[in-house]
Design a protein around this motif. Structure first.
Motif, PDB file in Angstrom:
ATOM      1  N   ILE A  39     -23.685  24.089   2.314  1.00  0.00           N
ATOM      2  CA  ILE A  39     -22.381  23.864   1.687  1.00  0.00           C
ATOM      3  C   ILE A  39     -21.470  25.070   1.899  1.00  0.00           C
ATOM      4  O   ILE A  39     -20.277  24.935   2.200  1.00  0.00           O
ATOM      5  N   VAL A  40     -22.023  26.283   1.766  1.00  0.00           N
ATOM      6  CA  VAL A  40     -21.230  27.492   2.010  1.00  0.00           C
ATOM      7  C   VAL A  40     -20.731  27.513   3.447  1.00  0.00           C
ATOM      8  O   VAL A  40     -19.559  27.836   3.719  1.00  0.00           O
ATOM      9  N   MET A  41     -21.593  27.151   4.406  1.00  0.00           N
ATOM     10  CA  MET A  41     -21.184  27.120   5.813  1.00  0.00           C
ATOM     11  C   MET A  41     -20.055  26.118   6.037  1.00  0.00           C
ATOM     12  O   MET A  41     -19.107  26.382   6.774  1.00  0.00           O
ATOM     13  N   LEU A  43     -17.813  25.071   3.861  1.00  0.00           N
ATOM     14  CA  LEU A  43     -16.564  25.530   3.237  1.00  0.00           C
ATOM     15  C   LEU A  43     -15.907  26.656   4.033  1.00  0.00           C
ATOM     16  O   LEU A  43     -14.718  26.897   3.897  1.00  0.00           O
ATOM     17  N   LYS A  44     -16.689  27.314   4.886  1.00  0.00           N
ATOM     18  CA  LYS A  44     -16.158  28.438   5.658  1.00  0.00           C
ATOM     19  C   LYS A  44     -16.149  28.145   7.161  1.00  0.00           C
ATOM     20  O   LYS A  44     -16.179  29.054   7.973  1.00  0.00           O
ATOM     21  N   THR A  45     -16.058  26.875   7.532  1.00  0.00           N
ATOM     22  CA  THR A  45     -16.291  26.485   8.929  1.00  0.00           C
ATOM     23  C   THR A  45     -15.407  27.205   9.931  1.00  0.00           C
ATOM     24  O   THR A  45     -15.878  27.867  10.844  1.00  0.00           O
ATOM     25  N   VAL A  46     -14.086  27.078   9.816  1.00  0.00           N
ATOM     26  CA  VAL A  46     -13.185  27.502  10.883  1.00  0.00           C
ATOM     27  C   VAL A  46     -12.474  28.806  10.571  1.00  0.00           C
ATOM     28  O   VAL A  46     -12.418  29.717  11.402  1.00  0.00           O
ATOM     29  N   CYS A  68     -22.926  23.849  11.669  1.00  0.00           N
ATOM     30  CA  CYS A  68     -23.282  23.188  10.403  1.00  0.00           C
ATOM     31  C   CYS A  68     -22.300  22.067  10.087  1.00  0.00           C
ATOM     32  O   CYS A  68     -22.687  20.973   9.654  1.00  0.00           O
ATOM     33  N   PHE A  69     -21.010  22.333  10.305  1.00  0.00           N
ATOM     34  CA  PHE A  69     -19.989  21.307  10.062  1.00  0.00           C
ATOM     35  C   PHE A  69     -20.149  20.136  11.029  1.00  0.00           C
ATOM     36  O   PHE A  69     -20.125  18.969  10.628  1.00  0.00           O
ATOM     37  N   GLU A 120     -10.062  14.244  11.819  1.00  0.00           N
ATOM     38  CA  GLU A 120     -10.161  14.423  13.263  1.00  0.00           C
ATOM     39  C   GLU A 120      -9.610  15.780  13.695  1.00  0.00           C
ATOM     40  O   GLU A 120     -10.154  16.428  14.591  1.00  0.00           O
ATOM     41  N   GLU A 121      -8.538  16.216  13.046  1.00  0.00           N
ATOM     42  CA  GLU A 121      -7.945  17.505  13.400  1.00  0.00           C
ATOM     43  C   GLU A 121      -8.892  18.653  13.067  1.00  0.00           C
ATOM     44  O   GLU A 121      -9.080  19.573  13.874  1.00  0.00           O
ATOM     45  N   TYR A 122      -9.500  18.595  11.891  1.00  0.00           N
ATOM     46  CA  TYR A 122     -10.421  19.671  11.503  1.00  0.00           C
ATOM     47  C   TYR A 122     -11.686  19.623  12.357  1.00  0.00           C
ATOM     48  O   TYR A 122     -12.241  20.667  12.722  1.00  0.00           O
ATOM     49  N   LEU A 123     -12.111  18.404  12.689  1.00  0.00           N
ATOM     50  CA  LEU A 123     -13.266  18.251  13.574  1.00  0.00           C
ATOM     51  C   LEU A 123     -12.968  18.863  14.942  1.00  0.00           C
ATOM     52  O   LEU A 123     -13.813  19.553  15.525  1.00  0.00           O
ATOM     53  N   ALA A 124     -11.765  18.629  15.456  1.00  0.00           N
ATOM     54  CA  ALA A 124     -11.375  19.198  16.753  1.00  0.00           C
ATOM     55  C   ALA A 124     -11.335  20.718  16.688  1.00  0.00           C
ATOM     56  O   ALA A 124     -11.764  21.406  17.631  1.00  0.00           O
TER      57      ALA A 124
END
Length: 301
Positions: A39-41, A43-46, A68-69, A120-124
């Motif tokens: 969960i921490v990973m 929340l701090k993905t990008v 992780c995301f 999709e934007e955050y995934l990209a």
């Protein structure tokens, strides 16, 4: 460093993982620490990896958190694909429309028919970060090693997956051969009245108005009824599985994950089991579609 030497990997600035079992012994402790730190990973993905500066460095937090995301999204994606293909066209097309109807979030509500949702934007962004940092690390650390050392395994498998993702997006998301059909979508995105019967993304109540949606089910049938395409997808999915197995073994003991050392082995096996389940479901979608007779869908212009 000696002249011409390549820079070493950037040092992680995280505290080392706790010694022992972190105060929670056994498999339960392994699961608790895995979920907590995953969960921490997420929340701090990008934006909190330290890689996005005036110059891109090779700190592996960028690959760990984005991985992780991406893995979490992959689990959600494969579950949707698996259930949609088994349950039939209404469920499969309803899931696709679920993401289409939140396209306005990509334009922050300013553009109603924005082509991409915020998901999709955050995934990209996560994928771009993962690829960029992975390539930077490979160039800085692994490029001078020979293939037989195994130091190119992640790079070569990662490039194969990048090819696969590009192909898959062209086949599905941006396909020029997409057909359309009609569907009764749930008013509140999910058909809560149908959850117990396994109906999530469409309504059966005829008072709900019909909406024109992409026919993802038929598009997948068209793809996977072709033996060559199914074999190509299978090969890429197996390479994706190997990439996850190798990568997860590297990720779990990393300082960024903060998995207590006594739980590292158990968490590694939990990740490998999850990766195997993901790949099994992806392969099931491909070969179930290839073998089983397709359900009929009424298409509209």
């Amino acid at each position: 460093p000696a002249p011409g030497a390549r820079p070493a990997a950037a040092v992680d600035d995280e505290a080392p993982p706790p010694e022992g079992n972190g105060g929670i012994p056994g498999p339960l402790g392994a699961i608790i620490f895995l979920v907590k730190n995953l969960i921490v990973m997420l929340l701090k993905t990008v934006f909190f990896t330290g890689n996005l500066k005036f110059n891109l460095d090779n700190n592996r937090k960028g690959t760990i958190r984005s991985a992780c995301f991406l893995l979490t999204f992959t689990i959600v994606h494969v579950l949707g694909n698996f259930v949609g293909m088994v349950k039939g066209p209404l469920e499969a097309n309803g899931e696709g429309y679920f993401f289409d109807r939140i396209g306005w979030t990509g334009g922050l509500g300013l553009v109603q028919d924005f082509p991409f949702s915020i998901v999709e934007e955050y995934l990209a962004l996560g994928l771009l970060l993962h690829v960029a940092v992975a390539l930077k690390r490979s160039w800085d650390i692994s490029i001078n090693y020979c293939l037989y050392t195994g130091r190119w395994n992640m790079l070569l498998s990662g490039l194969t997956i990048l090819f696969f993702l590009t192909m898959h997006l062209a086949d599905i998301r941006f396909s020029s051969e997409m057909k359309y059909t009609m569907l009764r979508p749930p008013k509140h995105f999910v058909a809560f009245s149908g959850l117990l019967e396994g109906r999530v993304f469409f309504e059966t109540d005829e008072s709900v108005p019909l909406v024109r949606v992409r026919d993802l089910y038929t598009r997948e049938v068209e793809l996977f009824k072709d033996f060559g395409t199914s074999m190509l997808y299978t090969a890429c999915i197996v390479i994706f599985w190997l990439h996850m197995l190798i990568g997860w073994k590297k990720v779990v003991p990393a300082d960024a994950m903060q998995i207590p050392k006594d739980h590292v082995k158990t968490v590694t096996w939990l990740g490998w089991l999850a990766a195997t389940a993901i790949v099994s479901m992806y392969l099931s979608v491909v070969w179930y579609t290839y073998v089983m007779p397709p359900m009929q869908v009424v298409n509209v212009p």
